[in-house]
Design an enzyme around this catalytic site. Sequence first.
Site, PDB file in Angstrom:
ATOM      1  N   CYS A 119     -16.995 -26.688  -3.083  1.00 41.70           N
ATOM      2  CA  CYS A 119     -18.227 -27.174  -3.689  1.00 41.70           C
ATOM      3  C   CYS A 119     -17.982 -28.581  -4.217  1.00 41.70           C
ATOM      4  CB  CYS A 119     -18.652 -26.251  -4.809  1.00 41.70           C
ATOM      5  SG  CYS A 119     -18.598 -24.515  -4.326  1.00 41.70           S
ATOM      6  N   HIS A 121      -9.396 -20.146   1.331  1.00 40.62           N
ATOM      7  CA  HIS A 121      -9.707 -21.270   0.449  1.00 40.62           C
ATOM      8  C   HIS A 121      -8.506 -21.457  -0.473  1.00 40.62           C
ATOM      9  CE1 HIS A 121     -14.066 -21.751   1.402  1.00 40.62           C
ATOM     10  NE2 HIS A 121     -13.759 -20.636   2.046  1.00 40.62           N
ATOM     11  N   ARG A 135     -18.405 -27.547  10.490  1.00 37.85           N
ATOM     12  CA  ARG A 135     -19.414 -26.564  10.096  1.00 37.85           C
ATOM     13  C   ARG A 135     -19.238 -26.167   8.624  1.00 37.85           C
ATOM     14  NH1 ARG A 135     -20.099 -21.841   7.606  1.00 37.85           N
ATOM     15  NH2 ARG A 135     -18.174 -21.085   8.543  1.00 37.85           N
ATOM     16  N   ASP A 136     -18.141 -25.503   8.298  1.00 40.65           N
ATOM     17  CA  ASP A 136     -17.965 -24.969   6.944  1.00 40.65           C
ATOM     18  C   ASP A 136     -17.735 -26.104   5.940  1.00 40.65           C
ATOM     19  OD1 ASP A 136     -17.746 -23.164   4.907  1.00 40.65           O
ATOM     20  OD2 ASP A 136     -15.725 -22.510   5.407  1.00 40.65           O
ATOM     21  N   HIS A 188      -8.743 -17.114   7.376  1.00 43.26           N
ATOM     22  CA  HIS A 188      -9.538 -18.195   6.801  1.00 43.26           C
ATOM     23  C   HIS A 188      -9.377 -18.134   5.276  1.00 43.26           C
ATOM     24  CE1 HIS A 188     -13.499 -20.562   6.722  1.00 43.26           C
ATOM     25  NE2 HIS A 188     -13.274 -20.276   5.447  1.00 43.26           N
ATOM     26  N   ASN A 244     -11.774 -25.322   1.608  1.00 44.62           N
ATOM     27  CA  ASN A 244     -10.979 -24.697   2.651  1.00 44.62           C
ATOM     28  C   ASN A 244      -9.579 -25.302   2.610  1.00 44.62           C
ATOM     29  OD1 ASN A 244     -12.887 -23.038   4.382  1.00 44.62           O
ATOM     30  ND2 ASN A 244     -13.992 -24.972   4.250  1.00 44.62           N
TER      31      ASN A 244
END
Lengths: 311, 311
Positions: A251, A220, A16-17, A218, A260
């Site tokens: 990105c 990054h 998903r992410d 979560h 992530n």
Amino acid sequence: MLQWPAGVLVREVGPRDGLQNEPRTISTDQKIRLIELLARAGVRAIEATSFVHPRAVPQMADAEEVISGARRVLAVLEAQEGVQGVVLSALAGNRRGVERALAAGVDEVVMVVSASEEHNRANMRMSIGQSLRQVEEAVALAMGTGVVIRGAVAVAFGCPYRGEIRPAEVREVVGALAGVGIKEITLADTAGLANPRQVYELVNMLCREYPAVNFALHFHDARGMALANIVTGIQAGVKIIESSVGGLGGCPFIPGAAGNVATEDVVYMLQRMGIEMAIDRHRLEDCISWLEEILGRKLRERKPGCTNSTG
Amino acid sequence: MLQWPAGVLVREVGPRDGLQNEPRTISTDQKIRLIELLARAGVRAIEATSFVHPRAVPQMADAEEVISGARRVLAVLEAQEGVQGVVLSALAGNRRGVERALAAGVDEVVMVVSASEEHNRANMRMSIGQSLRQVEEAVALAMGTGVVIRGAVAVAFGCPYRGEIRPAEVREVVGALAGVGIKEITLADTAGLANPRQVYELVNMLCREYPAVNFALHFHDARGMALANIVTGIQAGVKIIESSVGGLGGCPFIPGAAGNVATEDVVYMLQRMGIEMAIDRHRLEDCISWLEEILGRKLRERKPGCTNSTG
């Protein structure tokens, strides 16, 4: 002496992410295959897709097909290899998304609320209060279905629009979520601003105040701090870490942009720390190699240790 | 609640551990300029060069000139900007190296002893016992000069030749070093094998057993774990972190090879954690830009945080 948890669960968010940020179109079959490979590697919680309007996130327009296909391959995996208990999760942006997710047969629906009004308006085009009412509605819709509603607090460690986020602001959103019966809450460092001390202090406070909530983290990998943040997060009591296979996400148009944190790095570190992950690293590497083929690019520079002589 | 130190000292190893691995020849003037830029940025402990045989490490053949040049620019910095207390350190491989270092006017001489016989023989071509006798000799040579002898324990967290290193093996070397009067000891993860739990447990044990020793930690950024290792190292009581500006070091011929942890990442993380570093990040960035020019390559991908919406 510090205590470490006996085991930590990975919530894989790559399908998903990760994929929602990919410039290449990934076919529905490829998405289902990715979920299958992750389940084969031992991953037991997978954020599979997003039930949002196809105009907002065109990459996720096939959410229903992804869930039904994933259900099919998971049933085969269960029959053939005894793989059980894989939680299929999906994000939903509003009531319509929740209804679609429930109809599609997910195990869990993720609803995002930001810790700052500014980010919530930019992300969801509504106030935090309105988002919280949507979560309440989702809880009502899911009642009796056995489907879990997960809350995710975006920009919990800092906001790109507002800067610092006070712990009290996060606590307020967490408290509101807990108040409508949410027991699974992700604290997301959406902007890659968290530092390990802040993570420890915020998580420690929230775990004490909300002992009935299972918190997930979560991060990054901005400035290389993700694994450090995970370490202090589990020191403070978290037992669920969200990560993305191959570090998918971030990105892809910005070289070096922080994606992530990579599932394989989380698993490698925690397994080396003697923490049970129940994930097969070789199968995970197979999954990454397959992903690199279909994405047509290297996902991660491998960083071997150096045997350089003098230090 | 965890305790964090009020301040942490960076021991910059870029001019030595970084540049010795560079394929380009760096001129003596450039090395001196690098030391000057580091001192201007606030770095107060600099491993400037290595007194080893020029055949072994040709890049360090100008060790005497680097030290005398660095002394000159540091004197000017002190007079013009009040910069004080910069410790100029150099590695020495044997008695001859120690004598050269002392004659050149260093503040500190670093002697490396491995935690495994296998690595010590590969690196120094002698046994651990012979290396320890050289350290003892160095202490005798430095007696009365005010020069500090620092011990560095290589492969303290794992050995590429031998695999696992037992804490007792590290303790034995540390004990022998402390026994000959060494009070400054670096624990080096030479092979990039350390994990955060192991770091905490080893450092915690050593800090308790050797309260008179100031331990420093030296990590390579294998699999993104360096900052996590630093966090648990300072939790266990370490207040000196070795790092390399721009992540210099590692093997420039292997793409993605793990270099030393980058000074700017250590400083960024610890400053964000509210730990005093007394280093000016903008000046450090100037130093990195200058280095990139003379090395003709980008040193580090910058990783900005991501403002990606949903988590």
